[in-house]
Design a protein around this motif. Structure first.
Motif, PDB file in Angstrom:
ATOM      1  N   VAL A 204      86.331 -70.432 -28.298  1.00  0.00           N
ATOM      2  CA  VAL A 204      85.947 -71.596 -27.875  1.00  0.00           C
ATOM      3  C   VAL A 204      86.790 -72.933 -28.349  1.00  0.00           C
ATOM      4  CG1 VAL A 204      84.049 -73.268 -27.442  1.00  0.00           C
ATOM      5  CG2 VAL A 204      83.522 -70.602 -27.956  1.00  0.00           C
ATOM      6  N   LEU A 205      86.908 -73.046 -29.532  1.00  0.00           N
ATOM      7  CA  LEU A 205      87.709 -74.545 -30.034  1.00  0.00           C
ATOM      8  C   LEU A 205      88.937 -74.320 -29.351  1.00  0.00           C
ATOM      9  CD1 LEU A 205      86.783 -77.128 -31.676  1.00  0.00           C
ATOM     10  CD2 LEU A 205      87.916 -75.927 -33.447  1.00  0.00           C
ATOM     11  N   LEU A 206      89.745 -73.423 -29.671  1.00  0.00           N
ATOM     12  CA  LEU A 206      91.299 -73.501 -29.480  1.00  0.00           C
ATOM     13  C   LEU A 206      91.531 -73.337 -28.275  1.00  0.00           C
ATOM     14  CD1 LEU A 206      92.618 -71.478 -32.780  1.00  0.00           C
ATOM     15  CD2 LEU A 206      92.760 -73.940 -32.288  1.00  0.00           C
ATOM     16  N   PRO A 207      90.770 -72.418 -27.299  1.00  0.00           N
ATOM     17  CA  PRO A 207      91.378 -72.509 -25.916  1.00  0.00           C
ATOM     18  C   PRO A 207      90.736 -73.763 -25.221  1.00  0.00           C
ATOM     19  CG  PRO A 207      90.180 -70.351 -26.522  1.00  0.00           C
ATOM     20  CD  PRO A 207      89.979 -71.443 -27.763  1.00  0.00           C
ATOM     21  N   ALA A 208      89.505 -74.468 -25.818  1.00  0.00           N
ATOM     22  CA  ALA A 208      89.313 -75.562 -25.154  1.00  0.00           C
ATOM     23  C   ALA A 208      90.207 -76.651 -25.554  1.00  0.00           C
ATOM     24  CB  ALA A 208      87.894 -76.021 -25.672  1.00  0.00           C
ATOM     25  N   ALA A 209      90.831 -76.637 -26.536  1.00  0.00           N
ATOM     26  CA  ALA A 209      91.777 -78.024 -27.220  1.00  0.00           C
ATOM     27  C   ALA A 209      93.452 -77.728 -26.561  1.00  0.00           C
ATOM     28  CB  ALA A 209      91.876 -77.590 -28.782  1.00  0.00           C
ATOM     29  N   LEU A 210      93.516 -76.398 -25.742  1.00  0.00           N
ATOM     30  CA  LEU A 210      94.663 -76.103 -25.442  1.00  0.00           C
ATOM     31  C   LEU A 210      95.541 -77.213 -24.468  1.00  0.00           C
ATOM     32  CD1 LEU A 210      96.736 -73.863 -25.750  1.00  0.00           C
ATOM     33  CD2 LEU A 210      95.973 -72.795 -23.680  1.00  0.00           C
ATOM     34  N   PRO A 211      94.756 -77.999 -23.658  1.00  0.00           N
ATOM     35  CA  PRO A 211      95.573 -79.005 -22.705  1.00  0.00           C
ATOM     36  C   PRO A 211      96.229 -80.323 -23.858  1.00  0.00           C
ATOM     37  CG  PRO A 211      93.409 -78.319 -21.838  1.00  0.00           C
ATOM     38  CD  PRO A 211      93.477 -77.782 -23.313  1.00  0.00           C
ATOM     39  N   GLU A 283     102.465 -76.732 -19.220  1.00  0.00           N
ATOM     40  CA  GLU A 283     101.457 -77.663 -18.831  1.00  0.00           C
ATOM     41  C   GLU A 283     100.757 -77.623 -17.764  1.00  0.00           C
ATOM     42  OE1 GLU A 283     102.609 -81.841 -18.696  1.00  0.00           O
ATOM     43  OE2 GLU A 283     101.112 -82.329 -20.086  1.00  0.00           O
ATOM     44  N   ARG A 284     101.532 -77.459 -16.521  1.00  0.00           N
ATOM     45  CA  ARG A 284     100.733 -77.341 -15.138  1.00  0.00           C
ATOM     46  C   ARG A 284      99.933 -76.130 -15.114  1.00  0.00           C
ATOM     47  NH1 ARG A 284     105.517 -78.398 -12.659  1.00  0.00           N
ATOM     48  NH2 ARG A 284     105.911 -76.255 -12.258  1.00  0.00           N
ATOM     49  N   ARG A 285     100.598 -74.888 -15.589  1.00  0.00           N
ATOM     50  CA  ARG A 285      99.791 -73.623 -15.601  1.00  0.00           C
ATOM     51  C   ARG A 285      98.247 -73.822 -16.387  1.00  0.00           C
ATOM     52  NH1 ARG A 285     100.164 -67.671 -16.121  1.00  0.00           N
ATOM     53  NH2 ARG A 285      98.578 -67.526 -17.668  1.00  0.00           N
ATOM     54  N   VAL A 286      98.389 -74.604 -17.751  1.00  0.00           N
ATOM     55  CA  VAL A 286      97.126 -74.660 -18.404  1.00  0.00           C
ATOM     56  C   VAL A 286      95.931 -75.515 -17.878  1.00  0.00           C
ATOM     57  CG1 VAL A 286      96.182 -76.018 -20.413  1.00  0.00           C
ATOM     58  CG2 VAL A 286      98.149 -74.458 -20.697  1.00  0.00           C
TER      59      VAL A 286
ATOM     60  N   PHE B  94      83.116 -71.823 -19.335  1.00  0.00           N
ATOM     61  CA  PHE B  94      84.402 -72.249 -20.288  1.00  0.00           C
ATOM     62  C   PHE B  94      85.463 -72.235 -18.791  1.00  0.00           C
ATOM     63  CE2 PHE B  94      82.346 -69.918 -23.887  1.00  0.00           C
ATOM     64  CZ  PHE B  94      81.896 -71.229 -24.353  1.00  0.00           C
ATOM     65  N   PRO B  95      86.028 -73.541 -18.717  1.00  0.00           N
ATOM     66  CA  PRO B  95      86.812 -73.483 -17.523  1.00  0.00           C
ATOM     67  C   PRO B  95      88.174 -72.855 -17.706  1.00  0.00           C
ATOM     68  CG  PRO B  95      86.942 -75.648 -18.916  1.00  0.00           C
ATOM     69  CD  PRO B  95      85.908 -74.790 -19.347  1.00  0.00           C
ATOM     70  N   TRP B  96      88.613 -72.188 -18.965  1.00  0.00           N
ATOM     71  CA  TRP B  96      89.822 -71.810 -19.002  1.00  0.00           C
ATOM     72  C   TRP B  96      89.636 -70.093 -18.727  1.00  0.00           C
ATOM     73  CZ3 TRP B  96      87.339 -74.089 -23.219  1.00  0.00           C
ATOM     74  CH2 TRP B  96      86.348 -73.466 -23.860  1.00  0.00           C
ATOM     75  N   LEU B  97      88.462 -69.709 -18.670  1.00  0.00           N
ATOM     76  CA  LEU B  97      88.383 -68.322 -18.378  1.00  0.00           C
ATOM     77  C   LEU B  97      87.676 -68.142 -16.740  1.00  0.00           C
ATOM     78  CD1 LEU B  97      86.347 -67.235 -21.380  1.00  0.00           C
ATOM     79  CD2 LEU B  97      88.443 -66.833 -20.937  1.00  0.00           C
ATOM     80  N   THR B  98      87.912 -66.976 -16.250  1.00  0.00           N
ATOM     81  CA  THR B  98      87.471 -66.845 -14.728  1.00  0.00           C
ATOM     82  C   THR B  98      85.759 -66.645 -14.819  1.00  0.00           C
ATOM     83  OG1 THR B  98      87.687 -64.436 -14.994  1.00  0.00           O
ATOM     84  CG2 THR B  98      89.507 -65.824 -14.105  1.00  0.00           C
ATOM     85  N   ALA B  99      85.208 -66.613 -13.807  1.00  0.00           N
ATOM     86  CA  ALA B  99      83.858 -66.310 -13.766  1.00  0.00           C
ATOM     87  C   ALA B  99      83.518 -65.295 -14.500  1.00  0.00           C
ATOM     88  CB  ALA B  99      83.032 -66.207 -12.258  1.00  0.00           C
TER      89      ALA B  99
END
Lengths: 296, 261
Positions: A204-211, A283-286, B94-99
Motif C-alpha cells: 500500500v504505502l510504497l505503491p501509493a507513494a510512487l508518483p 513518469e507518464r506511465r506511473v 488502489f489506483p495503481w492496480l486494475t479492478a
C-alpha cells in the motif's frame, strides 16, 4: 405501476439490463490520439522552436552585431561537431560523461531511497534531517567542488561525491513528499484488508507513494547531470578522460567559441535526451495507470 | 466466556456490550468528548442491520471500533467470525492496480495461494456483474462500478461480517437504486451479516431487517424497528414509505432536541 407485480427473476434480468446500460453510459470514453495528431501537436512545435533559434542566430551573424570570435556562424559549430565525429571522439566524450552521470545517479538512488524512507517514517530522523535535506536542495552543488577536490583530489571519486551531494537530497525528498501525500483512506483500506507493518509498506504505502518518488528521481537526474558538469568544468585534468565538461573547458582555454557553443549544446542535448528517454516515459506511465495524466 | 449467543439461540455475528468511546485524553487538550455512550447492540448471523442517525451520532466511529481500527474507551466488542470486511463511502480502491488486481490483493493478504487467485477474483467480479472489468483501471470505471468492485474486494476477505459506511451516499439515485438491488441479492446469496451505516431513512428501510436509530452527541441507541417486509423490496413500496415516515419523525425529534439547548 408496472414494476410492482413482476416476479423476482424478471426483475433480475431487467435489473441486469439496466445496470449494463448504466455502466455503458457512465464509463469514460478513452480515445487514442492518431499519430498524425501526435506529429502535429508534439513534434512540430519544438522543431519550429529550434528552427527559429537557428534563424535568429544566423541573422545576428549576418548583421555583424559582434565579432566573429564571440558569435561564430552556426556552420562553424556544425564543423566542430563534424570534426569530432570524423576523428571518432564524439561518442567517447559523451559516453565518458553519461556513464559517470548514470553511475552517480544509481549510487544516489541507492542512498537516497533508504534515507527518504527513514526520514518519512521515523519522527526523530525526520526532525533531525528533514530541514537539512530541504536546505541541501537549494545549495548549488558547485559549492561542493572545492571541498571534494581537497578531500579526494582531482579524481573520479570527487566527481561522484559532487553528484551524490546534488542528487541524494532530491531523491530522498521526493520519496518523503510522495509518502506524505498518500491519502489516509488508502492506509485505512489497507489495514482492513490485513496489510499492516511490512506488508502495509510493500502493498500500500510504497505503491501509493510512487508518483512523488518518480518526480524526485526525475529531479535527481537533473541535479546529477548539473553537478557533474560543474565538477568536470572546474576539476578538469588530462588523467580523467575527456568528458563534456572538460571538452567545454578545453575549448575555452583555446578561445574556440564554436567548440564552447558545441559543448553547451551537447550538454543540453544529453540532459534532455536522457530525460525524454528514461524519466519522462516512466513518469507518464506511473501517472497514466493511475488516471492522473491528462491525455495531452 | 460462553459463546456469544442471544436468548433466541441464534449465533451472534457482532456484539457490542455497553460500549463507550470518548476522544481527547484528559489533561491533553481539554476534557474528553464522549462520542458513543453505552451502546449495546447485537447483529445476529446472517442479519442485515441498518444504523441510522444524523450528523454527530458517531456512526463512523462505531464502525471503526467494530472493524478493529480503533479501541473503545470502555465496554467490549466481540466479532466471533474474525476481522470484518469494511466498505467506505469513497471506494478506496488502489489506483495503481486494475479492478481484478485490487481483488487479488485482498485474496493474497488473506493467504489464498497464487494459482487460485485469478479464478476467485473473476468469480467475485461476476458476482457483482462486472465480468469483463478485470483489466480495467479504477479511473476507467464509473462511480457505481467502482463501488461494485469495492464490494467484490470486501467479499474477497471472506469475512462473515460486512461493515458498510454510507457506501452509496455519493451515487446518483438510479445507480444507488440498482446497487440496493445488487446488495440485497448478494446478501441473500452469501448469507453475510451486514452492519450498514446511513443517514438515508428510505435506504435503511429498503435494505435492513432491523433499523437502529442513534441519537447524536453522544451517540446512543434511541430506538429500533424490525422491518417485517419481504425482499425483494423496492424503495417506492408504500410499506417502505410508511415506515420511513415514522422513522423520519423520530429522527427529526432527535435532531430538534439539539436546537433547544
Amino acid at each position: 405501476m408496472a414494476g410492482t407485480d413482476t416476479t423476482g427473476t424478471s426483475t433480475g434480468t431487467e435489473l441486469a439490463g439496466l445496470e449494463a446500460g448504466l455502466d455503458a453510459l457512465e464509463t469514460p470514453l478513452v480515445r487514442r490520439t492518431p499519430w498524425r495528431e501526435v506529429l502535429w501537436r508534439k513534434v512540430l512545435p519544438p522543431v519550429t522552436a529550434v528552427i527559429v533559434v537557428l534563424a535568429v542566430w544566423k541573422l545576428l551573424v549576418l548583421a555583424h552585431v559582434t565579432d566573429d570570435y564571440k558569435l561564430p556562424d552556426p556552420s562553424a559549430v556544425w564543423h566542430s561537431l563534424r570534426e569530432l565525429w570524423l576523428n571518432g571522439t564524439l561518442f567517447d566524450i559523451i559516453w565518458t560523461s553519461v556513464s559517470r552521470g548514470l553511475l552517480g545517479f544509481l549510487a544516489a538512488l541507492a542512498i537516497g531511497t533508504p534515507l527518504g524512507l527513514l526520514v518519512a517514517r521515523v519522527p526523530f530522523v525526520r526532525a533531525a534531517l528533514g530541514p537539512v535535506l530541504s536546505g541541501l536542495q537549494s545549495l548549488p552543488s558547485v559549492a561542493w567542488v572545492p571541498a571534494a577536490v581537497i578531500w579526494l583530489g582531482i579524481t573520479d571519486a570527487a566527481m561522484y561525491a559532487v553528484i551524490l551531494l546534488g542528487a541524494v537530497p532530491s531523491i530522498a525528498n521526493g520519496l518523503v513528499s510522495g509518502i506524505d501525500q498518500v491519502p489516509p483512506l488508502y492506509l485505512r483500506a489497507g489495514r482492513t484488508l490485513g496489510a499492516t507493518g511490512v506488508r502495509g509498506a510493500r502493498y500500500v504505502l510504497l505503491p501509493a507513494a510512487l508518483p512523488g518518488y518518480v518526480a524526485g528521481l526525475k529531479q535527481g537526474w537533473a541535479f546529477s547531470w548539473r553537478s557533474l558538469m560543474a565538477a568536470e568544468l572546474i576539476a578538469s585534468s588530462p588523467d580523467l578522460g575527456l568528458g563534456l565538461g572538460q571538452y567545454l573547458e578545453n575549448a575555452r582555454t583555446d578561445s574556440d567559441m564554436p567548440g564552447v557553443l558545441l559543448g553547451i549544446i551537447m550538454i543540453l542535448f544529453v540532459g534532455i535526451a536522457i530525460d525524454l528517454a528514461v524519466f519522462s516515459p516512466l513518469e507518464r506511465r506511473v501517472l497514466r495507470t493511475r488516471g492522473l495524466a491528462a491525455g495531452r | 466466556m460462553a459463546p456469544a449467543t442471544l436468548t433466541t439461540g441464534t449465533a451472534v455475528a457482532v456484539r457490542l456490550d455497553h460500549v463507550h468511546k470518548s476522544f481527547g485524553r484528559p489533561g491533553h487538550g481539554g476534557p474528553a468528548v464522549p462520542v458513543l455512550d453505552d451502546i449495546t447492540l447485537d447483529v445476529r448471523q446472517g442479519e442485515f442491520v441498518c444504523l441510522l442517525g444524523a450528523s454527530g451520532c458517531g456512526k463512523s466511529t462505531l464502525l471503526n471500533l467494530v472493524a478493529g481500527l480503533d479501541t473503545p474507551t470502555s465496554g467490549s466488542i466481540e466479532v466471533p467470525g474474525g476481522r470484518p470486511a469494511l466498505m467506505f463511502q469513497d471506494h478506496a480502491l488502489f489506483p495503481w492496480l486494475t479492478a481484478g488486481r485490487n481483488i487479488e490483493l485482498a485474496l493474497r493478504l488473506r493467504g489464498v495461494p497464487r494459482p487460485e487467485r485469478r479464478a476467485e477474483a473473476e468469480r467475485l467480479l461476476d458476482l457483482v456483474r462486472l465480468g469483463g472489468a478485470y483489466d480495467k483501471r479504477v479511473h476507467e470505471l464509473s462511480g457505481g462500478m467502482r463501488q461494485r468492485v469495492a464490494l467484490a474486494r470486501a467479499l474477497a476477505q471472506d469475512s462473515r461480517v460486512l461493515l458498510m459506511d454510507e457506501p452509496f451516499a455519493a451515487l446518483d439515485a438510479i445507480t444507488r437504486d440498482v446497487l440496493h438491488h445488487e446488495l440485497a441479492r448478494i446478501w441473500a446469496e452469501t448469507q453475510l451479516s451486514v452492519l450498514f451505516v446511513t443517514h438515508n431513512v428510505r435506504e435503511a428501510v429498503r435494505l435492513g431487517e432491523r433499523v437502529v436509530l442513534l441519537s447524536s452527541r453522544p451517540g446512543r441507541v434511541a430506538r429500533e424497528w424490525t422491518v417485517g417486509l419481504p425482499q425483494p423490496r423496492r424503495i417506492e413500496d408504500p410499506a417502505v414509505a410508511d415506515l420511513s415516515v415514522e422513522i423520519t419523525e423520530e429522527l427529526r425529534g432527535e435532531i430538534r432536541r439539539h436546537g433547544r439547548n
